[in-house]
Design an enzyme around this catalytic site. Sequence first.
Site, PDB file in Angstrom:
ATOM      1  N   GLU A 195     -68.183  58.614  42.715  1.00  0.00           N
ATOM      2  CA  GLU A 195     -67.388  59.735  43.228  1.00  0.00           C
ATOM      3  C   GLU A 195     -68.130  61.064  43.050  1.00  0.00           C
ATOM      4  OE1 GLU A 195     -64.409  57.728  40.812  1.00  0.00           O
ATOM      5  OE2 GLU A 195     -62.892  58.594  42.133  1.00  0.00           O
ATOM      6  N   ARG A 236     -50.051  52.396  33.802  1.00  0.00           N
ATOM      7  CA  ARG A 236     -49.027  52.654  34.827  1.00  0.00           C
ATOM      8  C   ARG A 236     -48.518  51.334  35.401  1.00  0.00           C
ATOM      9  NH1 ARG A 236     -52.637  56.554  38.335  1.00  0.00           N
ATOM     10  NH2 ARG A 236     -53.918  56.912  36.492  1.00  0.00           N
ATOM     11  N   HIS A 292     -57.649  58.379  44.945  1.00  0.00           N
ATOM     12  CA  HIS A 292     -58.965  57.714  44.863  1.00  0.00           C
ATOM     13  C   HIS A 292     -59.698  57.781  46.200  1.00  0.00           C
ATOM     14  CE1 HIS A 292     -57.382  54.888  41.437  1.00  0.00           C
ATOM     15  NE2 HIS A 292     -58.044  55.897  40.917  1.00  0.00           N
ATOM     16  N   ASN A 348     -65.294  67.736  36.930  1.00  0.00           N
ATOM     17  CA  ASN A 348     -64.064  66.936  37.022  1.00  0.00           C
ATOM     18  C   ASN A 348     -63.212  67.272  35.805  1.00  0.00           C
ATOM     19  OD1 ASN A 348     -62.065  65.048  37.111  1.00  0.00           O
ATOM     20  ND2 ASN A 348     -63.418  63.279  37.372  1.00  0.00           N
ATOM     21  N   ARG A 389     -63.579  68.266  41.596  1.00  0.00           N
ATOM     22  CA  ARG A 389     -62.624  67.248  41.993  1.00  0.00           C
ATOM     23  C   ARG A 389     -61.224  67.853  41.873  1.00  0.00           C
ATOM     24  NH1 ARG A 389     -60.110  62.491  38.540  1.00  0.00           N
ATOM     25  NH2 ARG A 389     -58.900  61.562  40.215  1.00  0.00           N
TER      26      ARG A 389
END
Length: 394
Positions: A380, A236, A175, A9, A86
């Site tokens: 994940e 964010r 996601h 990742n 990823r």
Amino acid sequence: MDESILVVNCGSSSLKLALFDRHLQKTVSALAEKLNRPDAVAHISGDQEPIQLPSGASHKKALHKLIQAFAKRKSFSGQPIAIGHRVVHGGETFREAALINPETISAIQDCAGLAPLHNPVNLAGIKAMRALFPAVPQIAVFDTAFHQTLPERAYRYALPERCYKNWGIRRYGFHGTSHYFMAQEAARLLGKTPATTSIISAHLGNGCSITAIKNGLSVDTSMGLTPLEGLVMGTRSGDVDPGLFDYLAGKGVSADEVHTMLNNESGLLGLSGQTNDMRTICELAEHGHAPSRLAVDVFCFRLARYIAAMTASLTHLDAIVFTGGIGENSPQIRSETIKHLHLMGLEIDPELNQHHGRLSDGRVNSADSRFPVLTIPTNEELVIAREAGRLASA
Ligand code: ADP
């Protein structure tokens, strides 16, 4: 050759690596941080001493060092059977994971305009690993792929058609790997099959998004063209009135400054004025820090609104699922959010909630609640390892 699978990742300033054995158990993991800074460092699970990375380390150099360190481990022969990467944005090209070859690489490159901060570094990781392991099949797993089943009414914005046709402006969602895992795990915990299970999945980490999953498929989600839309996140803003761009331009604030503000200075950090870390914010709020209290309020209220909104896409609901660092670990956030949804008949059980559902197969709702509320740890990396193994042997 052993039967391990490596998961990579590659983020903008960090790099995560995980090694899975043939039973898909994670055996070693590593995190390299602060890449491109003089104090760049890496940690390997179980090792006491952090690995100092060369000053101004690139993803390539960091990967090299970590692979060398992995090779010293008994669990790694040096030749995995597959490597899973990823990749953040797969645009409309990738509806599922893909074997990496020159065509895939160029298609990921084509999507880079949609994710300029992410896809180029994801690609840097892919290229570095292809150089290190030229004979090993490598697989890209996309954050956006799971959401390619969104119906048009959910993915189109009410903009002139040219925005979609010429520039690809639509809701993509992110996601996806985590929301997909929630669909599988919730079905398992509820004793159902994913194809008959409908849930609302809230992934609440540093980035936050929520997805309506109808009979195993993503049908609506809160993140949009970019991972900026929707819920309040660490730094964010989530949803704002797009009118603020114009308004701020009139005040002399440039597009770049607005971009930085919305992505890096807003969300929990912006509201609390202190930190993007939810645990600290909850502690500050507890001690009477009013801006932190407000940050928690805005976060939970926005989330509750989105949970209600997601029901518009479903014909039945098997569970509402909380995951990610905040969703898995904060009884307070789960409880304050669910309190707003009294009209939906949702109710938390304080005792089960305090134990993060560990006493009850993930369940944190009371016996009177109209729908189950679950908390499920996300994984994940496991999904990426599974996909990589599956495609490599196909
Ligand atoms: P990332 O998206 O970077 O993978 P995580 O999923 O690890 O992030 O989530 C990080 C967030 O989870 C942080 O805001 C952190 O404060 C929050 N978190 C972790 N444990 C708790 C807790 N016990 N209470 C509240 N927030 C928590």
